[in-house]
Design a protein around this motif. Structure first.
Motif, PDB file in Angstrom:
ATOM      1  N   ARG A  44       0.833  -1.197   0.000  1.00  0.00           N
ATOM      2  CA  ARG A  44       0.000   0.000   0.000  1.00  0.00           C
ATOM      3  C   ARG A  44       0.870   1.251   0.000  1.00  0.00           C
ATOM      4  NH1 ARG A  44      -3.308  -1.441   5.286  1.00  0.00           N
ATOM      5  NH2 ARG A  44      -1.148  -1.946   5.865  1.00  0.00           N
ATOM      6  N   ARG A  45       0.300   2.362  -0.467  1.00  0.00           N
ATOM      7  CA  ARG A  45       1.043   3.619  -0.464  1.00  0.00           C
ATOM      8  C   ARG A  45       1.375   3.989   0.976  1.00  0.00           C
ATOM      9  NH1 ARG A  45      -2.057   8.520  -2.643  1.00  0.00           N
ATOM     10  NH2 ARG A  45      -0.464   9.584  -1.462  1.00  0.00           N
ATOM     11  N   MET A  46       2.493   4.690   1.157  1.00  0.00           N
ATOM     12  CA  MET A  46       2.886   5.091   2.501  1.00  0.00           C
ATOM     13  C   MET A  46       1.857   6.054   3.051  1.00  0.00           C
ATOM     14  SD  MET A  46       6.573   6.555   3.860  1.00  0.00           S
ATOM     15  CE  MET A  46       7.390   4.994   3.586  1.00  0.00           C
ATOM     16  N   SER A  47       1.401   5.782   4.273  1.00  0.00           N
ATOM     17  CA  SER A  47       0.316   6.581   4.833  1.00  0.00           C
ATOM     18  C   SER A  47       0.334   6.480   6.348  1.00  0.00           C
ATOM     19  CB  SER A  47      -1.031   6.090   4.296  1.00  0.00           C
ATOM     20  OG  SER A  47      -2.106   6.649   5.014  1.00  0.00           O
ATOM     21  N   LYS A  48       0.076   7.599   7.002  1.00  0.00           N
ATOM     22  CA  LYS A  48      -0.062   7.611   8.451  1.00  0.00           C
ATOM     23  C   LYS A  48      -1.247   6.761   8.889  1.00  0.00           C
ATOM     24  CE  LYS A  48       0.341   9.233  12.737  1.00  0.00           C
ATOM     25  NZ  LYS A  48       1.467   8.974  13.632  1.00  0.00           N
ATOM     26  N   SER A  49      -2.340   6.805   8.131  1.00  0.00           N
ATOM     27  CA  SER A  49      -3.559   6.105   8.539  1.00  0.00           C
ATOM     28  C   SER A  49      -3.389   4.597   8.531  1.00  0.00           C
ATOM     29  CB  SER A  49      -4.737   6.502   7.637  1.00  0.00           C
ATOM     30  OG  SER A  49      -4.480   6.147   6.295  1.00  0.00           O
ATOM     31  N   THR A  50      -2.517   4.078   7.683  1.00  0.00           N
ATOM     32  CA  THR A  50      -2.285   2.630   7.648  1.00  0.00           C
ATOM     33  C   THR A  50      -1.087   2.215   8.490  1.00  0.00           C
ATOM     34  OG1 THR A  50      -1.006   2.894   5.594  1.00  0.00           O
ATOM     35  CG2 THR A  50      -3.337   2.315   5.380  1.00  0.00           C
ATOM     36  N   GLY A  51      -0.360   3.195   9.042  1.00  0.00           N
ATOM     37  CA  GLY A  51       0.752   2.881   9.935  1.00  0.00           C
ATOM     38  C   GLY A  51       1.993   2.361   9.242  1.00  0.00           C
ATOM     39  N   ASN A  52       2.059   2.444   7.915  1.00  0.00           N
ATOM     40  CA  ASN A  52       3.205   1.894   7.175  1.00  0.00           C
ATOM     41  C   ASN A  52       4.145   2.996   6.700  1.00  0.00           C
ATOM     42  OD1 ASN A  52       1.638   3.082   5.217  1.00  0.00           O
ATOM     43  ND2 ASN A  52       1.690   1.357   3.797  1.00  0.00           N
ATOM     44  N   TYR A  53       4.412   3.956   7.562  1.00  0.00           N
ATOM     45  CA  TYR A  53       5.161   5.144   7.159  1.00  0.00           C
ATOM     46  C   TYR A  53       6.448   5.292   7.958  1.00  0.00           C
ATOM     47  CZ  TYR A  53       3.867   7.430  11.525  1.00  0.00           C
ATOM     48  OH  TYR A  53       3.746   7.741  12.848  1.00  0.00           O
ATOM     49  N   VAL A  54       7.358   6.107   7.403  1.00  0.00           N
ATOM     50  CA  VAL A  54       8.575   6.528   8.101  1.00  0.00           C
ATOM     51  C   VAL A  54       8.531   8.048   8.156  1.00  0.00           C
ATOM     52  CG1 VAL A  54      11.096   6.501   8.148  1.00  0.00           C
ATOM     53  CG2 VAL A  54       9.846   4.548   7.185  1.00  0.00           C
ATOM     54  N   GLY A  55       8.348   8.611   9.332  1.00  0.00           N
ATOM     55  CA  GLY A  55       8.227  10.051   9.466  1.00  0.00           C
ATOM     56  C   GLY A  55       9.568  10.749   9.363  1.00  0.00           C
ATOM     57  N   VAL A  56       9.600  11.936   8.734  1.00  0.00           N
ATOM     58  CA  VAL A  56      10.867  12.641   8.558  1.00  0.00           C
ATOM     59  C   VAL A  56      11.385  13.200   9.875  1.00  0.00           C
ATOM     60  CG1 VAL A  56      10.288  13.230   6.170  1.00  0.00           C
ATOM     61  CG2 VAL A  56       9.814  14.889   7.994  1.00  0.00           C
ATOM     62  N   GLN A  57      10.502  13.342  10.858  1.00  0.00           N
ATOM     63  CA  GLN A  57      10.914  13.910  12.134  1.00  0.00           C
ATOM     64  C   GLN A  57      11.058  12.845  13.229  1.00  0.00           C
ATOM     65  OE1 GLN A  57       9.988  18.212  13.227  1.00  0.00           O
ATOM     66  NE2 GLN A  57       8.441  17.137  14.384  1.00  0.00           N
ATOM     67  N   GLU A  58      10.845  11.603  12.890  1.00  0.00           N
ATOM     68  CA  GLU A  58      11.006  10.536  13.872  1.00  0.00           C
ATOM     69  C   GLU A  58      12.476  10.418  14.276  1.00  0.00           C
ATOM     70  OE1 GLU A  58       7.951   7.036  13.536  1.00  0.00           O
ATOM     71  OE2 GLU A  58       8.880   7.325  11.596  1.00  0.00           O
ATOM     72  N   PRO A  59      12.775   9.891  15.463  1.00  0.00           N
ATOM     73  CA  PRO A  59      14.167   9.698  15.864  1.00  0.00           C
ATOM     74  C   PRO A  59      14.892   8.800  14.863  1.00  0.00           C
ATOM     75  CG  PRO A  59      12.693   9.371  17.730  1.00  0.00           C
ATOM     76  CD  PRO A  59      11.820   9.479  16.516  1.00  0.00           C
ATOM     77  N   PRO A  60      16.200   9.018  14.665  1.00  0.00           N
ATOM     78  CA  PRO A  60      16.932   8.214  13.690  1.00  0.00           C
ATOM     79  C   PRO A  60      16.848   6.721  13.966  1.00  0.00           C
ATOM     80  CG  PRO A  60      18.427   9.512  15.061  1.00  0.00           C
ATOM     81  CD  PRO A  60      17.059  10.025  15.313  1.00  0.00           C
ATOM     82  N   GLU A  61      16.809   6.339  15.242  1.00  0.00           N
ATOM     83  CA  GLU A  61      16.715   4.918  15.579  1.00  0.00           C
ATOM     84  C   GLU A  61      15.395   4.327  15.077  1.00  0.00           C
ATOM     85  OE1 GLU A  61      19.350   7.127  18.240  1.00  0.00           O
ATOM     86  OE2 GLU A  61      17.200   7.336  17.806  1.00  0.00           O
ATOM     87  N   GLU A  62      14.314   5.115  15.187  1.00  0.00           N
ATOM     88  CA  GLU A  62      13.016   4.649  14.721  1.00  0.00           C
ATOM     89  C   GLU A  62      13.002   4.571  13.197  1.00  0.00           C
ATOM     90  OE1 GLU A  62       9.126   3.327  15.830  1.00  0.00           O
ATOM     91  OE2 GLU A  62      10.923   3.773  17.014  1.00  0.00           O
ATOM     92  N   GLN A  63      13.580   5.571  12.536  1.00  0.00           N
ATOM     93  CA  GLN A  63      13.659   5.547  11.081  1.00  0.00           C
ATOM     94  C   GLN A  63      14.453   4.334  10.606  1.00  0.00           C
ATOM     95  OE1 GLN A  63      15.468   9.376  10.327  1.00  0.00           O
ATOM     96  NE2 GLN A  63      13.499  10.387  10.003  1.00  0.00           N
ATOM     97  N   PHE A  64      15.592   4.087  11.240  1.00  0.00           N
ATOM     98  CA  PHE A  64      16.442   2.967  10.834  1.00  0.00           C
ATOM     99  C   PHE A  64      15.682   1.653  10.967  1.00  0.00           C
ATOM    100  CE2 PHE A  64      19.693  -0.234  10.941  1.00  0.00           C
ATOM    101  CZ  PHE A  64      20.727   0.274  10.164  1.00  0.00           C
ATOM    102  N   GLY A  65      15.038   1.459  12.120  1.00  0.00           N
ATOM    103  CA  GLY A  65      14.319   0.214  12.346  1.00  0.00           C
ATOM    104  C   GLY A  65      13.184   0.011  11.367  1.00  0.00           C
ATOM    105  N   LYS A  66      12.462   1.084  11.039  1.00  0.00           N
ATOM    106  CA  LYS A  66      11.349   0.958  10.104  1.00  0.00           C
ATOM    107  C   LYS A  66      11.845   0.623   8.699  1.00  0.00           C
ATOM    108  CE  LYS A  66       7.758   3.750  12.319  1.00  0.00           C
ATOM    109  NZ  LYS A  66       6.828   4.890  12.150  1.00  0.00           N
ATOM    110  N   VAL A  67      12.924   1.268   8.269  1.00  0.00           N
ATOM    111  CA  VAL A  67      13.457   0.961   6.937  1.00  0.00           C
ATOM    112  C   VAL A  67      13.910  -0.495   6.877  1.00  0.00           C
ATOM    113  CG1 VAL A  67      15.287   1.476   5.281  1.00  0.00           C
ATOM    114  CG2 VAL A  67      14.091   3.341   6.426  1.00  0.00           C
ATOM    115  N   MET A  68      14.467  -0.999   7.963  1.00  0.00           N
ATOM    116  CA  MET A  68      14.903  -2.391   7.985  1.00  0.00           C
ATOM    117  C   MET A  68      13.733  -3.365   7.854  1.00  0.00           C
ATOM    118  SD  MET A  68      18.164  -2.542   7.991  1.00  0.00           S
ATOM    119  CE  MET A  68      18.429  -4.260   8.429  1.00  0.00           C
ATOM    120  N   SER A  69      12.507  -2.894   8.103  1.00  0.00           N
ATOM    121  CA  SER A  69      11.340  -3.766   7.978  1.00  0.00           C
ATOM    122  C   SER A  69      10.749  -3.762   6.574  1.00  0.00           C
ATOM    123  CB  SER A  69      10.262  -3.345   8.988  1.00  0.00           C
ATOM    124  OG  SER A  69       9.651  -2.119   8.597  1.00  0.00           O
TER     125      SER A  69
END
Length: 388
Positions: free
Chosen positions: A221-246
């Motif tokens: 699905r397209r990246m979207s906050k409503s579906t929870g499948n997103y990587v926020g630009v302001q999220e902590p780097p650790e959170e961004q890294f972990g999400k990209v790894m998924s």
């Protein structure tokens, strides 16, 4: 000021053909418009694709016009929707709009960006202005939209408000005298309608340029906050890294192509490619070195399954601690409902032990490690009792 090297991918549509070249030949800075509706508090990597193209125009000397759709958000964009969007409150929209202004400047140069809210012209438009706008377009035109046509065929509801949305987005281009409008490929109908409405108001029609849509971390699905499948630009780097790894291995090529087109694409092992992409994302939004630090954190927490050495601490007031509220305050979860969902899923632990109780004795929490999901940690400390 953000990094001068933008995130910029190749456009999909640039319509009508050759008109952009004609406008560039006018010998003046073009007004390049991008509208974003603050329907959620986070700008994510999907937004970054089109924001990067706006930055590219900006760096070429053109005027970047970012429209915060505080009034279009009250209607809700029907693009790609199979049902009517729920309406947000004014307070929710205003709070989200403020975060959008801050987060967009992680990509755009704030000194060269014109930020506008479409409430500037819609708040005082009145019925006479609305009638004139509505007269520019037929219902037949609006119902040719794919999402509307599909819902009509299935006898699913389409609200009158939703029919107004494309007209409102089009009028933004009138109010701003846009030469170019950017959007995702799902926005092509709205962008082309903007041309027709501009012509109806007696002004030159804009060029419609669309960008590819980034898939979410689920790979489908397209990246979207409503579906929870997103990587926020302001999220902590650790959170961004972990999400990209998924992100699924099969999506690596499109992520590189849309987010870092000047970087070498996937070429090594899938894990190495994913780690490199995760470092690039963290560095892009948090500065050089953030990716390496996030990777070290990921290794400790996920691969080695140990708590981070430098986890933040949070003070807990004496008495009864309500766990959903504590998760929101201590671990920055989005809401208490999200916290309850994680608790029900068994994704919340204290010192490694799954916890299900919603109310806890704060005296038992001094020094423990509170964990939610795979990557959110915090050490709790009992605060001193309030004075008399």
């Amino acid at each position: 000021m953000s990094d001068p090297t933008p995130l910029s991918a190749r456009s999909v549509d640039c319509l009508p053909p050759a008109e952009l070249e004609a406008k560039l030949g006018l010998g003046r800075a073009l007004r390049v418009k991008l509208g974003v509706d603050p329907t959620a508090p986070d700008i994510h990597l999907g937004h970054a694709v089109v924001l990067g193209k706006l930055r590219e125009f900006q760096d070429a000397g053109h005027v970047a016009v970012l429209v915060i759709g505080d009034w279009t958000a009250r209607v809700g964009d029907p693009s790609g929707r199979s049902s009517t969007r729920p309406m947000l409150s004014s307070d929710e929209i205003d709070a989200n709009a403020e975060t959008y202004r801050q987060q967009a400047f992680r990509i755009l140069d704030p000194d060269r960006t014109e930020v506008r809210s479409n409430g500037e012209w819609f708040a005082d438009m009145g019925l006479e202005g609305l009638f004139r706008l509505a007269a520019t377009t037929t219902v037949n035109q609006l119902l040719r939209r794919n999402d509307f046509a599909e819902r009509m065929a299935d006898d699913r509801a389409i609200s009158v408000l939703e029919l107004l949305y494309p007209l409102m987005q089009a009028y933004d281009s009138v109010a701003l005298e846009a030469d170019v409008e950017l959007g995702g490929t799902d926005q092509l109908f709205n962008l082309m309608l903007g041309r027709e409405v501009q012509s109806a108001y007696g002004m030159p029609a804009q060029v419609a340029m669309t960008m590819p849509i980034l898939p979410g971390t689920d790979g489908h699905r397209r990246m979207s906050k409503s579906t929870g499948n997103y990587v926020g630009v302001q999220e902590p780097p650790e959170e961004q890294f972990g999400k990209v790894m998924s992100v699924p291995d099969a999506s690596m090529a499109v992520y590189y192509d849309l987010l870092f087109p000047t970087e070498p694409g996937p070429g090594g092992s899938a894990v190495d490619d994913k780690r490199r992409l995760a470092r690039l994302v963290a560095d892009r939004f948090h500065g050089p070195g953030a990716g390496e630090r996030a990777e070290a954190h990921f290794n400790r927490v996920v691969r080695d399954r140990s708590a981070p050495d430098d986890m933040p601490e949070h003070a807990v007031a004496p008495g009864t601690a309500h766990l959903p509220a504590l998760l929101v305050e201590a671990l920055d979860l989005g809401s208490r409902s999200e916290a309850r969902r994680l608790i029900q899923q068994g994704a919340v632990s204290i010192d490694g032990r799954r916890v299900e109780a919603l109310d806890l004795d704060a005296a038992d929490l001094d020094g423990v490690v509170l964990k939610a999901g795979k990557r959110r940690f915090c050490r709790l400390r009992l605060a001193a009792p309030a004075g008399p």
